[in-house]
Design an enzyme around this catalytic site. Structure first.
Site, PDB file in Angstrom:
ATOM      1  N   GLU A 258     -10.990   0.269  -3.950  1.00 45.96           N
ATOM      2  CA  GLU A 258     -10.432   0.710  -2.957  1.00 45.96           C
ATOM      3  C   GLU A 258      -9.119   1.611  -3.428  1.00 45.96           C
ATOM      4  OE1 GLU A 258      -9.600  -2.810  -1.045  1.00 45.96           O
ATOM      5  OE2 GLU A 258      -8.133  -3.289  -2.532  1.00 45.96           O
TER       6      GLU A 258
ATOM      7  N   ASP B  43       0.788  -1.035   0.076  1.00 47.71           N
ATOM      8  CA  ASP B  43      -0.058  -0.009   0.126  1.00 47.71           C
ATOM      9  C   ASP B  43       0.784   1.233   0.025  1.00 47.71           C
ATOM     10  OD1 ASP B  43      -2.330  -1.497   0.410  1.00 47.71           O
ATOM     11  OD2 ASP B  43      -1.602  -1.845   2.533  1.00 47.71           O
TER      12      ASP B  43
HETATM   13  C1  6LW Z   1      -5.647  -2.067   1.758  1.00 50.28           C
HETATM   14  C2  6LW Z   1      -6.099  -2.117   0.447  1.00 50.28           C
HETATM   15  C3  6LW Z   1      -5.321  -3.296  -0.016  1.00 50.28           C
HETATM   16  O1  6LW Z   1      -6.142  -1.324   2.782  1.00 50.28           O
HETATM   17  O2  6LW Z   1      -5.366  -4.283   0.735  1.00 50.28           O
HETATM   18  O3  6LW Z   1      -4.288  -4.198  -1.993  1.00 50.28           O
HETATM   19  C4  6LW Z   1      -5.778  -3.657   1.837  1.00 50.28           C
HETATM   20  N1  6LW Z   1      -5.154  -3.367  -1.344  1.00 50.28           N
HETATM   21  O4  6LW Z   1      -6.059  -1.356  -0.416  1.00 50.28           O
HETATM   22  C5  6LW Z   1      -4.549  -3.945   3.032  1.00 50.28           C
HETATM   23  O5  6LW Z   1      -3.447  -3.784   2.526  1.00 50.28           O
END
Ligand code: 6LW
Length: 523
Positions: A189, A34
């Site tokens: 996300e 991240d």
């Molecule tokens: C993070 C989300 C993700 O919050 O996994 O790969 C979660 N992305 O964006 C935890 O790293």
């Protein structure tokens, strides 16, 4: 003539520095997921998520986006980072780092205790504030500053939501508003907002953090939307045929940055499968160049994939200090590579006089609620050798101190020195895999040893364990244990593997004394 030659040499040197060719991915290996990056003048700062480990949110500095040096942790005290009851799926999720008007901001989520918050400072290496708690829910919060206003985006309810906040008080100034749902991939996300050529660009990740991970983008003339998706989405993924044989997989969760020379770059997370589609080092930080013409959609590294060897021009490279192999525990402050599981009980640790003394408590490595006596560093290389010199002091039956390859509480391989019921000592190699706890080898020592050396060697398919009872003159091999059982695919967790030093005792008696610890990257 001589002058001409010197002049030519100076030009060539200068040219090389400006257009240094190539770099290797990952730029920050091992459990560094991240990533979020910000440029301030000609300095770059980057942060990563840290889950159940303390201190949290490692922060790195670079002059060239390729060479990074850790300058601290953003969350270094319990008032910022409560890790009670936190495991390898919990704690601190994706952070975002931004800079506005002389102040750095880091916004993140403590999914186990408290939700979304930000901290701020004027010096990124230290002095981050206590948490400013935020109302808008969802994970992966990010900030965007414009004309004295501060906007927050995050992803409640499988969408990207925007609101305006006061970043110093946390007050939410506008209603949360759903601005984009992504292109239909699962888990929209990691939103980030940027402004370029009069457009607001909204970058997100979709597809989940496994093989289907991808990065998509949309834009709008108005920060509130409507956001129109790029017809060429995704701009980065290894999920398609172009990425299927790539040794890097799971590319996603990106952030963009413009360097002082005008060039655009993307950092993202990805992982390197080994041992048949198993990855052990967690999700790592990668870098890719981006072409971003006026009014155009950004193009990542030509075709939306990245490579281990990046044959592209870079900023002038400014190497950073290499980490020493040996930690002699002779400094009052531990190196930034060391972390604890949950909030540590500091009375259980002594270091600074050339040894690390750990109180052996009854909290085992399997304990899912409390913090064991254990200090860990990330496994940053597929091939590595880690060695320590350990002895037991004031131990009682069953006290143990040693080395662990740690994926999660129920998934770790331990090599340790223990006190036997006969009052002797023994070296034991154990693995713990959910329902299975297995003693692979026991070597009884006659009487009490002074110091034994314990070693683990990493390789794509096996961890190999060794010991030495003659001060490291020679090492005996104990066993190979398959790496795959500690992989994320098998053991789970967001964190990958760490190498730990630990001490436990059923009666809570005794100490593990570690003279030094070596971590040597292999080829
Ligand atoms: C993070 C989300 C993700 O919050 O996994 O790969 C979660 N992305 O964006 C935890 O790293």
């Amino acid at each position: 003539m001589r002058h001409c030659l010197l002049f030519a040499l100076a030009i060539v040197t200068c040219f090389n520095a400006m257009f240094a060719d190539g770099y290797k991915n990952p730029i920050i290996p091992g459990f560094h997921p991240d990533p979020s990056v910000v440029a301030v003048g000609d300095d770059f700062y980057l942060v990563n998520s840290s889950f159940c480990y303390f201190p949290g949110v490692p922060i790195y500095h670079s002059k060239d986006l390729v060479n990074w040096e850790q300058i601290g942790h953003v969350l270094d005290r319990k008032s910022q980072l409560n890790l009670e009851n936190c495991g390898v799926w919990g704690g601190i999720y994706a952070p975002t780092i931004r800079y506005d008007n002389g102040r750095f901001y880091m916004i993140t989520t403590n999914v186990t205790n408290g939700g979304n918050f930000l901290v701020h400072t004027t010096d990124p290496a230290k002095g981050w504030s206590d948490p400013v708690w935020l109302k808008q829910e969802g994970i992966d919060p990010s900030l965007y500053f414009e004309d004295g206003k501060c906007y927050m985006v995050s992803n409640p309810d499988n969408g990207i939501w925007l609101c305006e906040i006061n970043p110093l008080t946390g007050e939410q100034l506008t209603e949360s508003r759903r601005i984009w749902d992504g292109t239909g991939g699962r888990y929209p996300e990691a939103p980030h907002l940027y402004k370029k050529d009069g457009w607001y660009y909204l970058l997100i990740a979709e597809g989940g953090t496994e093989m289907g991970h991808s990065v998509t983008i949309a834009r709008s003339r108005n920060i509130n939307g409507p956001y129109i998706p790029n017809p060429s989405n995704p701009i980065l993924t290894h999920f398609n045929v172009t990425g299927q044989s790539n040794p890097i997989q799971g590319t996603g969760h990106a952030d963009l940055v413009q360097a002082p020379d005008g060039s655009w770059w993307l950092v993202c997370l990805a992982f390197r499968p080994q041992n048949g589609d198993h990855h052990l080092l967690g999700r790592e930080t990668y870098l890719a160049p981006m072409r971003w013409d006026k009014d155009a959609w950004p193009v990542v590294n030509g075709n939306g994939t990245i490579a281990l060897d990046m044959n592209v021009p870079t900023l002038p490279l400014v190497p950073v200090r290499e980490k020493a192999v040996r930690d002699k525990f002779d400094s009052k402050n531990l190196g930034y590579e060391w972390v604890w599981m949950r909030n540590p009980v500091m009375d259980n640790y002594k270091y600074g006089n050339g040894q690390l003394i750990m109180k052996a408590t009854s909290v085992t490595l399997d304990n899912q609620l409390e913090s064991p006596s254990m200090l860990l560093r990330r496994q940053e290389h597929i091939n590595f050798t880690a060695t320590t010199s350990v002895s037991l002091k004031n131990a009682s039956d069953g006290s143990e101190a040693g080395l662990t390859v740690f994926a999660s509480e129920p998934s770790h391989y331990d090599l340790y020195l223990t006190r036997t019921s006969k009052g002797n000592e023994a070296i034991v190699l154990r693995y713990r895999l959910n329902e299975i706890t297995h003693i692979e080898k026991t070597v009884e020592l006659s009487g009490k040893s002074n110091n034994v050396e314990l070693r683990v060697q990493g390789s794509p398919n096996v961890y190999t364990f060794y010991y030495s009872t003659n001060g490291g003159k020679s090492f005996e091999k104990l066993a190979d244990i398959n790496t795959r059982y500690l992989s994320t695919e098998t053991a789970g967790g967001f964190t990958g593997t760490l190498i730990g030093l630990y001490a436990t005792s059923p009666a809570g008696k005794g100490e593990g004394v570690f003279k030094w610890f070596d971590y040597e990257p292999g080829k």
